[in-house]
Structure formats: structure tokens, C-alpha cells
Design a protein around this motif. Structure first.
Motif, PDB file in Angstrom:
ATOM      1  N   LEU A  29      70.560   2.508   2.175  1.00 35.16           N
ATOM      2  CA  LEU A  29      70.554   2.309   3.618  1.00 35.16           C
ATOM      3  C   LEU A  29      69.529   1.261   4.060  1.00 35.16           C
ATOM      4  O   LEU A  29      69.467   0.918   5.239  1.00 35.16           O
ATOM      5  CB  LEU A  29      70.266   3.637   4.330  1.00 35.16           C
ATOM      6  CG  LEU A  29      71.360   4.704   4.232  1.00 35.16           C
ATOM      7  CD1 LEU A  29      70.819   6.067   4.676  1.00 35.16           C
ATOM      8  CD2 LEU A  29      72.563   4.305   5.083  1.00 35.16           C
ATOM      9  N   GLY A  30      68.728   0.772   3.105  1.00 31.08           N
ATOM     10  CA  GLY A  30      67.727  -0.248   3.420  1.00 31.08           C
ATOM     11  C   GLY A  30      66.509   0.285   4.150  1.00 31.08           C
ATOM     12  O   GLY A  30      65.838  -0.461   4.873  1.00 31.08           O
TER      13      GLY A  30
ATOM     14  N   PHE B 161      68.793  15.453   5.657  1.00 33.38           N
ATOM     15  CA  PHE B 161      69.826  15.650   4.655  1.00 33.38           C
ATOM     16  C   PHE B 161      70.089  17.142   4.442  1.00 33.38           C
ATOM     17  O   PHE B 161      71.231  17.596   4.466  1.00 33.38           O
ATOM     18  CB  PHE B 161      69.404  15.025   3.317  1.00 33.38           C
ATOM     19  CG  PHE B 161      69.389  13.532   3.313  1.00 33.38           C
ATOM     20  CD1 PHE B 161      70.463  12.815   2.804  1.00 33.38           C
ATOM     21  CD2 PHE B 161      68.296  12.823   3.798  1.00 33.38           C
ATOM     22  CE1 PHE B 161      70.456  11.431   2.780  1.00 33.38           C
ATOM     23  CE2 PHE B 161      68.271  11.435   3.780  1.00 33.38           C
ATOM     24  CZ  PHE B 161      69.360  10.735   3.279  1.00 33.38           C
ATOM     25  N   ARG B 162      68.998  17.881   4.209  1.00 33.03           N
ATOM     26  CA  ARG B 162      69.114  19.327   4.008  1.00 33.03           C
ATOM     27  C   ARG B 162      67.889  19.987   4.649  1.00 33.03           C
ATOM     28  O   ARG B 162      66.757  19.648   4.315  1.00 33.03           O
ATOM     29  CB  ARG B 162      69.237  19.674   2.530  1.00 33.03           C
ATOM     30  CG  ARG B 162      68.106  19.177   1.643  1.00 33.03           C
ATOM     31  CD  ARG B 162      68.335  19.618   0.212  1.00 33.03           C
ATOM     32  NE  ARG B 162      67.125  19.497  -0.594  1.00 33.03           N
ATOM     33  CZ  ARG B 162      67.030  19.954  -1.836  1.00 33.03           C
ATOM     34  NH1 ARG B 162      68.069  20.552  -2.390  1.00 33.03           N
ATOM     35  NH2 ARG B 162      65.917  19.827  -2.520  1.00 33.03           N
ATOM     36  N   THR B 163      68.142  20.910   5.561  1.00 35.46           N
ATOM     37  CA  THR B 163      67.074  21.505   6.352  1.00 35.46           C
ATOM     38  C   THR B 163      66.739  22.881   5.804  1.00 35.46           C
ATOM     39  O   THR B 163      67.588  23.785   5.809  1.00 35.46           O
ATOM     40  CB  THR B 163      67.499  21.634   7.828  1.00 35.46           C
ATOM     41  OG1 THR B 163      68.115  20.419   8.253  1.00 35.46           O
ATOM     42  CG2 THR B 163      66.302  21.929   8.708  1.00 35.46           C
ATOM     43  N   PHE B 164      65.515  23.035   5.318  1.00 32.93           N
ATOM     44  CA  PHE B 164      65.079  24.331   4.808  1.00 32.93           C
ATOM     45  C   PHE B 164      64.732  25.209   5.996  1.00 32.93           C
ATOM     46  O   PHE B 164      63.982  24.803   6.886  1.00 32.93           O
ATOM     47  CB  PHE B 164      63.867  24.157   3.892  1.00 32.93           C
ATOM     48  CG  PHE B 164      63.593  25.330   3.000  1.00 32.93           C
ATOM     49  CD1 PHE B 164      64.446  25.617   1.937  1.00 32.93           C
ATOM     50  CD2 PHE B 164      62.504  26.152   3.210  1.00 32.93           C
ATOM     51  CE1 PHE B 164      64.196  26.691   1.096  1.00 32.93           C
ATOM     52  CE2 PHE B 164      62.247  27.227   2.381  1.00 32.93           C
ATOM     53  CZ  PHE B 164      63.098  27.506   1.317  1.00 32.93           C
ATOM     54  N   ASN B 165      65.272  26.443   6.031  1.00 30.98           N
ATOM     55  CA  ASN B 165      65.082  27.279   7.222  1.00 30.98           C
ATOM     56  C   ASN B 165      65.039  28.757   6.872  1.00 30.98           C
ATOM     57  O   ASN B 165      65.511  29.190   5.818  1.00 30.98           O
ATOM     58  CB  ASN B 165      66.170  26.980   8.248  1.00 30.98           C
ATOM     59  CG  ASN B 165      67.565  27.247   7.743  1.00 30.98           C
ATOM     60  OD1 ASN B 165      68.150  28.292   8.007  1.00 30.98           O
ATOM     61  ND2 ASN B 165      68.137  26.294   6.977  1.00 30.98           N
TER      62      ASN B 165
ATOM     63  N   ILE C 269      70.957   9.152   9.720  1.00 29.42           N
ATOM     64  CA  ILE C 269      70.109   7.966   9.646  1.00 29.42           C
ATOM     65  C   ILE C 269      70.837   6.744  10.196  1.00 29.42           C
ATOM     66  O   ILE C 269      70.224   5.898  10.864  1.00 29.42           O
ATOM     67  CB  ILE C 269      69.622   7.743   8.206  1.00 29.42           C
ATOM     68  CG1 ILE C 269      68.642   8.861   7.822  1.00 29.42           C
ATOM     69  CG2 ILE C 269      68.946   6.377   8.062  1.00 29.42           C
ATOM     70  CD1 ILE C 269      68.174   8.821   6.407  1.00 29.42           C
ATOM     71  N   ARG C 270      72.127   6.640   9.964  1.00 30.98           N
ATOM     72  CA  ARG C 270      72.879   5.525  10.555  1.00 30.98           C
ATOM     73  C   ARG C 270      72.845   5.590  12.080  1.00 30.98           C
ATOM     74  O   ARG C 270      72.745   4.558  12.751  1.00 30.98           O
ATOM     75  CB  ARG C 270      74.312   5.530  10.035  1.00 30.98           C
ATOM     76  CG  ARG C 270      74.446   5.056   8.588  1.00 30.98           C
ATOM     77  CD  ARG C 270      75.900   4.779   8.225  1.00 30.98           C
ATOM     78  NE  ARG C 270      76.008   4.323   6.840  1.00 30.98           N
ATOM     79  CZ  ARG C 270      76.362   5.112   5.822  1.00 30.98           C
ATOM     80  NH1 ARG C 270      76.659   6.380   6.048  1.00 30.98           N
ATOM     81  NH2 ARG C 270      76.429   4.624   4.601  1.00 30.98           N
ATOM     82  N   ALA C 271      72.933   6.801  12.623  1.00 32.49           N
ATOM     83  CA  ALA C 271      72.860   6.947  14.079  1.00 32.49           C
ATOM     84  C   ALA C 271      71.494   6.507  14.599  1.00 32.49           C
ATOM     85  O   ALA C 271      71.391   5.816  15.624  1.00 32.49           O
ATOM     86  CB  ALA C 271      73.136   8.402  14.470  1.00 32.49           C
TER      87      ALA C 271
ATOM     88  N   LEU D  88      76.201  13.412   2.867  1.00 30.81           N
ATOM     89  CA  LEU D  88      76.986  12.879   3.980  1.00 30.81           C
ATOM     90  C   LEU D  88      76.245  13.045   5.302  1.00 30.81           C
ATOM     91  O   LEU D  88      76.219  12.129   6.131  1.00 30.81           O
ATOM     92  CB  LEU D  88      78.346  13.591   4.043  1.00 30.81           C
ATOM     93  CG  LEU D  88      79.348  13.279   2.926  1.00 30.81           C
ATOM     94  CD1 LEU D  88      80.624  14.088   3.127  1.00 30.81           C
ATOM     95  CD2 LEU D  88      79.672  11.785   2.898  1.00 30.81           C
ATOM     96  N   GLN D  89      75.643  14.219   5.495  1.00 36.89           N
ATOM     97  CA  GLN D  89      74.944  14.471   6.757  1.00 36.89           C
ATOM     98  C   GLN D  89      73.748  13.549   6.922  1.00 36.89           C
ATOM     99  O   GLN D  89      73.567  12.925   7.972  1.00 36.89           O
ATOM    100  CB  GLN D  89      74.471  15.923   6.814  1.00 36.89           C
ATOM    101  CG  GLN D  89      73.597  16.210   8.043  1.00 36.89           C
ATOM    102  CD  GLN D  89      73.210  17.656   8.127  1.00 36.89           C
ATOM    103  OE1 GLN D  89      74.051  18.498   8.396  1.00 36.89           O
ATOM    104  NE2 GLN D  89      71.931  17.956   7.905  1.00 36.89           N
ATOM    105  N   GLY D  90      72.917  13.450   5.895  1.00 38.39           N
ATOM    106  CA  GLY D  90      71.716  12.625   5.997  1.00 38.39           C
ATOM    107  C   GLY D  90      72.039  11.182   6.305  1.00 38.39           C
ATOM    108  O   GLY D  90      71.404  10.558   7.168  1.00 38.39           O
TER     109      GLY D  90
END
Length: 511
Positions: free
Chosen positions: A357-358, A295-299, A326-328, A320-322
Motif C-alpha cells: 500500500l506504500g 486489520f484484526r481488532t483484539f477485544n 487504509i485505502r479509505a 481484506l478489511q485492513g
């Protein structure tokens, strides 16, 4: 779909049998499955099997996130590896509980090369080998070439290789494939053997009504086949880590490259999809490591004084990204069930998204507390949702007995009271066997569909698999104190096994 079940968290390298060479091996899963079933546990949850470099111990920093580490291959029955040769290798490795990785590699790799030469001379597995390579062409060609080049260039980073190879000039790669053809085929053959043995264990587990769980590490490491082969999909100037937390007040730098999420999206998340599809051929359930990082990548940048940042930078884009990622993964995983490792600093909206998302998240009983309440009581496992995995800890946490010993008496009292164990657990003493089983019984009775407990907590052992934020020769080397053969003859162990089986049956996790 997995039924309501109990499982054991144990790294493959931690399994000890009479026959393996210094660390757990693939075919050791058969006696491990039998042992787990004898105590009413259907699931064997493993850490990543990914191949690491000669000096790398962490399975979360792998040279390839697709290849099975060849040190996990079982030697018995391989062509050209007779009993005398194998006996000599066992003698060279010794029977010590802890065997250093270089010793294991020096004992196994000559035997694996011997098996490859013998197989090629016989030619009887050629059709099966060719079919395996064809089926796995989406990763094995890049991996085997990378593995051969690592040997050629004395295990230096791919970024230091000649520029035309580092940047994957097609003519340079074609020449390297011709020059290294024998090594490339040998490393592909090793993967063929590893995956063939793994298929045997999947079939064995299915025949016994057991399930094998795997772990999808967050990212390949910087110096890996997947990053070398997909350089545009990673920002190599930045490194992934974790924000400040209880393990490290300054945050953690993991050395993993930052995914270039926009480039990955443009490619349809090809690398992640390939990984999930490959994992679905290996496992019945799959733990998604560090799910918040999707979802959000700490870097961090290269400047050590620079504070870390999140990518993306706002909550809307993170959500939206996460969910897109995960759907992919779910699409490629198919029937393989997903579990989200949602521990650490995780915003509440991430867990709400996972529920939508279950995908079940973790409930670590020592950390499940009502932090908004004045005295911060522990939350009873009876209140956990069905869509969750309940546990006493992970590979990164101290075992239950060690945690108990470190707690003040008032915390122990809260813990016992919240679980309804007054009179069964004495807060003023160390964690006795009866108290440990009472705690496990309360956990197993939770509504959570899955309970997966580190093997140390099932038997009251105190060794830790990994201490986050530390570098030590003991991290990632834990092996159980006895071989499985000796455990099945130990009266004390068998008494514990019977009690665990009773708990699993009573809680409806085993029939």
C-alpha cells in the motif's frame, strides 16, 4: 512529498516556554520549529491533540477525536484577555515543571469564556466564525452539543443521561440545542480559535520548510462525542485491547469500544473518513496508531475471565478489511503522508500489506533483531528499507539511556557490533555522550526516508512519557526540563544542537 528528513517526537503538552500556562500551547510550535531547524530537523511529530475529559490524561482516550483540547489554546492576543489578566493567570498556575490538569483548566477556561464574550460583543469575527462552523459542520455540531451536555450532567457518561438524549431522539436534541445555545456557541468558538491558531502554525512551518506530524488515535473512547453520535457503528458491549506482549503478559484492556466493522463498512467508513479528512487539514504527515487493529481488532467482553478474541476471526477477512480501511484513510488524507505504527504483536503479512500500500512502518533499532538466528543479532540500520520510519523509541518506550542501562553487557556488545560501533561505544559503561551520538549517527545514516527520534534521546534525558499498563499521575504529563528560551542559551544544549545538525547534514537529511 516530504524529502529525506529527520524529526523530533515531542508531545505538544511537553513543550515549555516562558509564556505558556502550565503545558505546551499551539503557538509554542513556532519556537519549537525554529529550535528543531537549528539542529537540522524538519519534522515535529506530535501525539493526538484530541480533547480529553477533566480527569483524563491520555490523548488516546479522548472525549472527542475531532476537537482540539482547549487547554492547548494560547491566550496571548485573544479578545478581552489583556496583559494584566494574563499575568494573574500565569501567577496562579506558577512556574513548576509539572502542573496538574485541573489547575490548568481552572486558569484557562475563565479566560477562554472571557474571550468568547468579548468577541461576541465586538462582532468583528462573526463572518469568519460562521464560515468555520459551516466548513466543520460534519463534526462540530455534535461535538459542541455533547460538550454542553457533559457540563449540564456533571460529566457523567452519556449512557446515564435521560434516555431520549442518550438515544438521540430528534425532538429532545432540538430542545437541548435551544436551551444550551450559548454554551454550544462558546465551545464552537473555542474550536474556532484553536483551529485558527493551528492554521497560523501550519503556515509558519511551511514558510520555514518544516513539517508538522500528527497522530490518528485508534478509536474514540466509549464516553465520547463520536461514539454518542454514531452508536450503531460501535459494539458497546465489548472493549478493544492488545493481546499479551512484552508490556503486559495478560494483554491490555483499553476501554475503547469495539468498532462494528460491518456497520462501518455499510456507512462507507464515514467516521474514519471524517477523521482522516479533518487530520489532513492539520498535518503534513499522519501516524496511524495501532494499525494492526484495523486489520484484526483484539477485544474482550465484560467478563474479566473471558479471553480476548480477534475480529474478524480469519486471516483472509482480516487482510481484506485492513486494506479496505487504509485505502479509505489514504483517499481522505490526500497529500498528507501516512505512517503506520506497526509495533507489538503484528503478523508478517500485515507489514507486507503495508508495503504494498506504500505506507511506511516503524523500525525501532533496539527491537530490530534477527530473532530466527541463534544469537539474535541486531539488524543494522543500514539494512532498513527506504519505506520506513527509523527511531530509537516511541512515547510508550523507555528512553535510550534507560534501555542501555537495563541491558546485560553481552546484549550491549551485540548492539554495538551490529551497528559497526566497536571502539565508539563501550559496552561496559553507561551510555556516554559520544556513544549516544555515534548510535544516532548510525540510525540517521539508514536508508529510511524518515528518522524521528524522541526528544529525550537527542539530549540523553531519562524521563518516560507513558508506561503502558500502568495508571499514574505522571503518565502523559512529561515536560522538557528547561524552557525553549533557556535551552537556546545553554552552552551544553547548544553544543548538542551543533552535533545533531552535523549528523542530520552528513546523513543527507538536512541541507
Amino acid at each position: 512529498m516530504l524529502p529525506r528528513s529527520a524529526g523530533i517526537l515531542i508531545p505538544l503538552f511537553s513543550i515549555r516556554t516562558r509564556d505558556n500556562l502550565g503545558r505546551g500551547e499551539i503557538l509554542d510550535l513556532a519556537p519549537m520549529i525554529d529550535f528543531a531547524l537549528s539542529m537540522g530537523h524538519r519534522v515535529i511529530q506530535l501525539l493526538p491533540l484530541d480533547e480529553t475529559g477533566p480527569d483524563d490524561l491520555s490523548p488516546y482516550s479522548a472525549m472527542s477525536v475531532m476537537a482540539i483540547d482547549p487547554t492547548f489554546i494560547s491566550m496571548s492576543g485573544l479578545p478581552g484577555v489583556g496583559r494584566v489578566v494574563l499575568a494573574r493567570a500565569r501567577e496562579a498556575v506558577g512556574r513548576a515543571r509539572f502542573v496538574e490538569r485541573p489547575i490548568i483548566r481552572s486558569a484557562k477556561f475563565p479566560l477562554l469564556e472571557r474571550a468568547y464574550r468579548a468577541s461576541r460583543a465586538r462582532g468583528d469575527q462573526r463572518a469568519q466564525f460562521d464560515a468555520f462552523v459551516e466548513t466543520n459542520s460534519y463534526w462540530i455540531h455534535d461535538y459542541a452539543l455533547f460538550r454542553a451536555l457533559k457540563e449540564r450532567f456533571n460529566w457523567t457518561s452519556w449512557e446515564t443521561w435521560p434516555a431520549e438524549i442518550a438515544k438521540r431522539d430528534p425532538e429532545a436534541l432540538a430542545l437541548a440545542r435551544r436551551e444550551l445555545a450559548d454554551a454550544i456557541e462558546m465551545y464552537s468558538y473555542w474550536q474556532y480559535i484553536a483551529h485558527r491558531q493551528w492554521s497560523e502554525m501550519r503556515a509558519y512551518a511551511a514558510s520555514r520548510g518544516a513539517f508538522i506530524g500528527g497522530d490518528l488515535a485508534f478509536s474514540p473512547c466509549h464516553d465520547s462525542a463520536e461514539v454518542w453520535a454514531n452508536q450503531d457503528e460501535f459494539d458497546l458491549s465489548r472493549t478493544v485491547g492488545a493481546p499479551p506482549d512484552g508490556f503486559n503478559p495478560k494483554g491490555q484492556r483499553w476501554g475503547l469500544p469495539l468498532p462494528n466493522w460491518n456497520a462501518m463498512r455499510a456507512q462507507g467508513f464515514k467516521v474514519l473518513r471524517n477523521r482522516a479528512r479533518h487530520a489532513s487539514t492539520l498535518y503534513d504527515l499522519l501516524r496511524i496508531d495501532h494499525v494492526v487493529g484495523l486489520f484484526r481488532t483484539f477485544n474482550f467482553g465484560s467478563d474479566l475471565a473471558e479471553p480476548g478474541v480477534f475480529t474478524p476471526v480469519n486471516e483472509h477477512d482480516e487482510l481484506l478489511q485492513g486494506e479496505e480501511v487504509i485505502r479509505a484513510i489514504k483517499e481522505e488524507a490526500g497529500a498528507t503522508e501516512l505512517i503506520a505504527e506497526d509495533l507489538g504483536t503484528v503478523p508478517p503479512w500485515v507489514r507486507a500489506s503495508l508495503t504494498n500500500l506504500g505506507v511506511p512502518g516503524y523500525k525501532v533499532m533496539q527491537w530490530e533483531r534477527d530473532w530466527g538466528h541463534g544469537d539474535e543479532p541486531f539488524i543494522s540500520p543500514a539494512a532498513y528499507p527506504e519505506l520506513s520510519l527509523a527511531t530509537t523509541g516511541t512515547h510508550d518506550t523507555e528512553p535510550l539511556t534507560v534501555w542501555w542501562r537495563a541491558q546485560p553487557i553481552e546484549v550491549r556488545e551485540k548492539f554495538a557490533r551490529s551497528l559497526g560501533l566497536e571502539g565508539k561505544v563501550s559496552p561496559r559503561s553507561m551510555l556516554e555522550e559520544s556513544a549516544r551520538f555515534a548510535i544516532l549517527a548510525a540510525l540517521y545514516a539508514a536508508p529510511s526516508k524518515l528518522v524521528i527520534v524522541p526528544i529525550q534521546d537527542l539530549f540523553g534525558w531519562s524521563a518516560q512519557i507513558n508506561r503502558p499498563g500502568t495508571i499514574s499521575a505522571w503518565n502523559w504529563t512529561y515536560r522538557i526540563p528547561l524552557t525553549l528560551e533557556r535551552m537556546r542559551r545553554s552552552r551544553a544544549i547548544l553544543e548538542d544542537v551543533a552535533k545533531l545538525r552535523e549528523i542530520a547534514i552528513r546523513s543527507g537529511r538536512f541541507a
